[in-house]
Design an enzyme around this catalytic site. Structure first.
Site, PDB file in Angstrom:
ATOM      1  N   GLU A   1       0.855  -1.202   0.000  1.00 56.50           N
ATOM      2  CA  GLU A   1       0.000   0.000   0.000  1.00 56.50           C
ATOM      3  C   GLU A   1       0.886   1.246   0.000  1.00 56.50           C
ATOM      4  OE1 GLU A   1      -3.767  -1.653   2.407  1.00 56.50           O
ATOM      5  OE2 GLU A   1      -2.126  -1.121   3.729  1.00 56.50           O
TER       6      GLU A   1
ATOM      7  N   CYS B   1     -10.530   0.234   7.591  1.00 50.29           N
ATOM      8  CA  CYS B   1      -9.964   1.492   8.078  1.00 50.29           C
ATOM      9  C   CYS B   1     -10.599   2.719   7.417  1.00 50.29           C
ATOM     10  CB  CYS B   1      -8.459   1.508   7.858  1.00 50.29           C
ATOM     11  SG  CYS B   1      -7.959   1.058   6.185  1.00 50.29           S
TER      12      CYS B   1
HETATM   13  O1  FUB Z   1      -2.810  -0.760   9.303  1.00 49.16           O
HETATM   14  C1  FUB Z   1      -3.940   0.017   9.618  1.00 49.16           C
HETATM   15  C2  FUB Z   1      -4.572   0.508   8.350  1.00 49.16           C
HETATM   16  O2  FUB Z   1      -5.011  -0.604   7.574  1.00 49.16           O
HETATM   17  C3  FUB Z   1      -3.647   1.237   7.424  1.00 49.16           C
HETATM   18  O3  FUB Z   1      -3.504   2.581   7.707  1.00 49.16           O
HETATM   19  C4  FUB Z   1      -4.275   0.997   6.110  1.00 49.16           C
HETATM   20  O4  FUB Z   1      -3.427   1.266   5.039  1.00 49.16           O
HETATM   21  C5  FUB Z   1      -4.669  -0.442   6.204  1.00 49.16           C
HETATM   22  O5  FUB Z   1      -3.606  -1.271   5.914  1.00 49.16           O
HETATM   23 ZN    ZN Z   2      -7.965   2.964   4.912  1.00 52.35          ZN
END
Ligand code: FUB
Ligand code: ZN
Length: 662
Positions: free
Chosen positions: A328, A424
């Site tokens: 990501e 999230c």
């Molecule tokens: O790891 C917590 C959240 O979940 C991250 O900020 C997002 O990118 C997702 O991976």
């Molecule tokens: Zn998110």
């Protein structure tokens, strides 16, 4: 809790039709809907955010996890290690809504969750349901992935918001107890853990808590977590080795990617955007905030370099960030593929807050330009217009068939799901949208900045006396912005009004007289001397064909359309299939449209052409190049944020320009 408020959120009442709609959606749809999801009610279909069978998609289980941790239920934890944060963000969303409108039933719901949190929290302040339920022996021992401090960061933010909305200190006390637990375990002293969480968040939350309370220990703790990150790049790996030695390791030992965690070198040495996008911008926001309060030029300088690198070389035209699903993450300069991108909604929200933090430190409209780009495009695209479906990633180009059949595009969804295994983003949107007015103004010691053209009223104080700044806008052929400053104090009030780059030929009139604009760093300044000052700004909203830097391979020969703050896109519903065969050839006109689903929007209609596929192509994949045949075609563009709300189909932001097919 003793408090000496250093910096309050701007008190802004929004009356803007566009944003009021979002505020209503959050209150009437998102908050109740998300509450049902967190309680595992309502038969919501949970999708995995990408093709990965290990993603937990059976249920949310968030409230259940807290009940098990509290000893009220039996069972195991379910979901991601950071599942708790979904509830904290939901509370913050509720609080930000309560700050605008009283709602006894919602307060009661939040109070009920606070009751639960009080019972779930360990006596020493520890709170992380996964570790409490299933792995107490590993508390604070797997920080590269544990998200224990990340979750407490979200708890702190929720507590601040709930306190600001209701005056209640109950959640702040839980947060404070959790911080005390963290202080007991972390630090430089012998026997303490000298390291940080794998996912940044607590750092920025502690800055905010410092601003609320004036208590420097929060700022110092934030600065500690920033300073310790990357100081010992082996910290996370060493924790795992120690677990091995103690016989605590669970499963195979993971390989730590320190760049992903922004932990390969000290943060002040980091000057490009690398690794996981959300983590990076959360960290950089804290660097800007802590740097500002500590007057630490190195921290601020590094934060600015990171920001420059993002917006000059690594950001999509929608404000989205993160070019790859792997980690990501950011990749490298100008690598901005439109159909493989990540552009996570949380990352866009993080960049909004990071930009806002820098704006507090340095008056420069470039930060507000990016905030606006994010709010009107890459953030709100994360939610369907019904408030109940969400994008985790926000593509700039989609072919539903490729998304369904190409595993490398499994994250590029053509339709917003109701919920995700990793949820999230939806509650992050829910907490951000009711707070939109806070970004419209920035109050500084010696000036007030009007950043965003949102119908609203700011209520502030100057030497103990009240003032209000009201802004209202008519966005038509010739647009008009009316600003009224009313103040009780005899002191002068310096108001900086951002002239957006899309406002052409601006004319400023102050108290009926044309004023020569005093423009500094993108703001035109008006000094309000009297009790009441009337300001009027007229301008034309530009329709721009944007081009990308020549090194952005994906956008070569293409343009993206922008009108005012909105980026536009083509959708299959209006333009048919094979959007990549279309090209823009001529004039672009705005057209007001009232659509059953999209509401009142301004579309752009443009002269274009379509590359015709002759019959000869039937069974041929390649041939010697010939001049392509084209037919004229009217192109219809809609605002990017609104795509994917009507039917499943292709979507494209960047479109070929004129002779690109030849
Ligand atoms: O790891 C917590 C959240 O979940 C991250 O900020 C997002 O990118 C997702 O991976
Ligand atoms: Zn998110």
């Amino acid at each position: 809790m003793n408090k000496q408020v250093l910096q309050q959120q701007p008190k802004v009442t929004v009356s803007d039709r566009f944003w009021l709609k979002y505020r209503q959606l959050v209150k009437e749809e998102m908050i109740p809907f998300q509450w049902e999801v967190l309680n595992d009610r309502g038969n919501v279909i949970i999708e995995s955010e990408r093709d990965d069978a290990t993603i937990p998609t059976e249920k949310s289980h968030v409230i259940e996890n807290f009940k098990i941790a509290a000893g009220l239920k039996e069972g195991n934890h379910y979901g991601w290690l950071f599942q708790d944060s979904d509830l904290y963000k939901w509370i913050e969303a509720a609080a930000n809504t309560l700050a605008l409108e009283k709602d006894e039933a919602l307060v009661a719901q939040v109070e009920e969750t606070i009751d639960l949190l009080e019972v779930a929290q360990d006596d020493d302040g520890y709170l992380s349901t996964y570790y409490q339920i299933d792995a107490p022996q590993l508390k604070f021992r797997r920080l590269f992935e544990s998200h224990e401090l990340y979750c407490i960061g979200h708890l702190i933010e929720a507590a601040i918001a709930y306190h600001e909305a209701t005056g209640s200190e109950r959640l702040l006390q839980i947060a404070d107890k959790a911080i005390a637990c963290i202080e007991t375990h972390f630090g430089k002293a012998e026997g303490k853990i000298d390291g940080s969480d794998g996912h940044q968040e607590i750092e920025l939350a502690l800055v905010r808590l410092y601003e609320l309370t004036g208590n420097r220990k929060y700022l110092d703790l934030s600065a500690y977590f920033l300073a310790v990150r990357g100081e010992n790049p082996h910290f996370f790996a060493e924790q795992l080795e120690e677990n091995d030695r103690l016989g605590l390791q669970q499963g195979p030992k993971p390989v730590i990617n320190t760049v992903y965690h922004q932990a390969d070198k000290p943060v002040i040495e980091q000057d490009t955007a690398r690794g996981h996008a959300v983590r990076l911008v959360y960290m950089a926001q804290a660097m800007a905030g802590a740097g500002h309060h500590k007057q630490d030029e190195k921290l601020i300088g590094a934060a600015k370099k990171i920001w420059d690198n993002i917006v000059q070389k690594r950001m999509y035209v929608t404000g989205g960030i993160g070019s790859t699903v792997r980690g990501e993450a950011f990749t490298c300069d100008y690598d901005l593929p439109n159909d493989l991108m990540y552009c996570e909604t949380c990352a866009a929200i993080g960049l909004l807050n990071f930009s806002n933090e820098l704006l507090k430190t340095e008056t420069d409209s470039q930060y507000a330009d990016i905030m606006e780009r994010l709010l009107y495009n890459g953030i709100i695209s994360g939610m369907a217009l019904d408030g109940k479906h969400f994008f985790y990633v926000n593509p700039l180009e989609v072919d539903p068939q490729a998304s369904a059949l190409n595993p490398d595009k499994s994250h590029v969804k053509a339709k917003r799901p109701s919920w995700f295994g990793c949820a999230c983003c939806p509650p992050n949107l829910a907490r951000t949208l009711p707070a939109v007015g806070r970004y419209a103004f920035t109050q500084k010691a010696d000036e007030v900045l009007l950043n965003l053209f949102i119908d609203s009223e700011l209520a502030g104080e100057q030497v103990g006396k009240p003032y209000t700044i009201r802004q209202s806008h008519t966005f038509s052929e010739t647009s008009r912005t009316v600003i009224t400053v009313e103040k009780a104090s005899s002191e002068r009030l310096h108001l900086g009004i951002r002239i957006p780059y899309w406002a052409e030929n601006p004319v400023l009139v102050v108290d009926g007289e044309e004023a020569i604009a005093d423009i500094r760093n993108g703001y035109t300044y008006v000094t309000a001397k009297a009790e009441s000052t009337a300001i009027e700004l007229t301008y034309t909203i530009a329709i721009n064909e944007l081009e990308a830097h020549p090194l952005v391979k994906a956008d070569k020969g293409k343009v993206a359309l922008q009108r005012g703050p909105f980026i536009y896109c083509l959708e299959e519903q209006d333009n048919g299939k094979q959007l990549h065969l279309l090209a823009l050839t001529g004039a672009i006109r705005p057209r007001f449209r009232s659509d059953m689903i999209l509401g009142d929007i301004v579309c752009l209609e443009a002269e274009g052409e379509m590359h015709v596929m002759e019959d000869g192509w039937q069974d041929t994949l390649y041939r010697v190049h010939q001049k392509p045949q084209t037919v004229p075609k009217k192109l219809t563009f809609i605002p990017y944020y609104s795509w994917g709300n009507r039917s499943l189909g292709e979507m494209q932001v960047w479109v070929d320009k004129e002779d690109a097919h030849v």
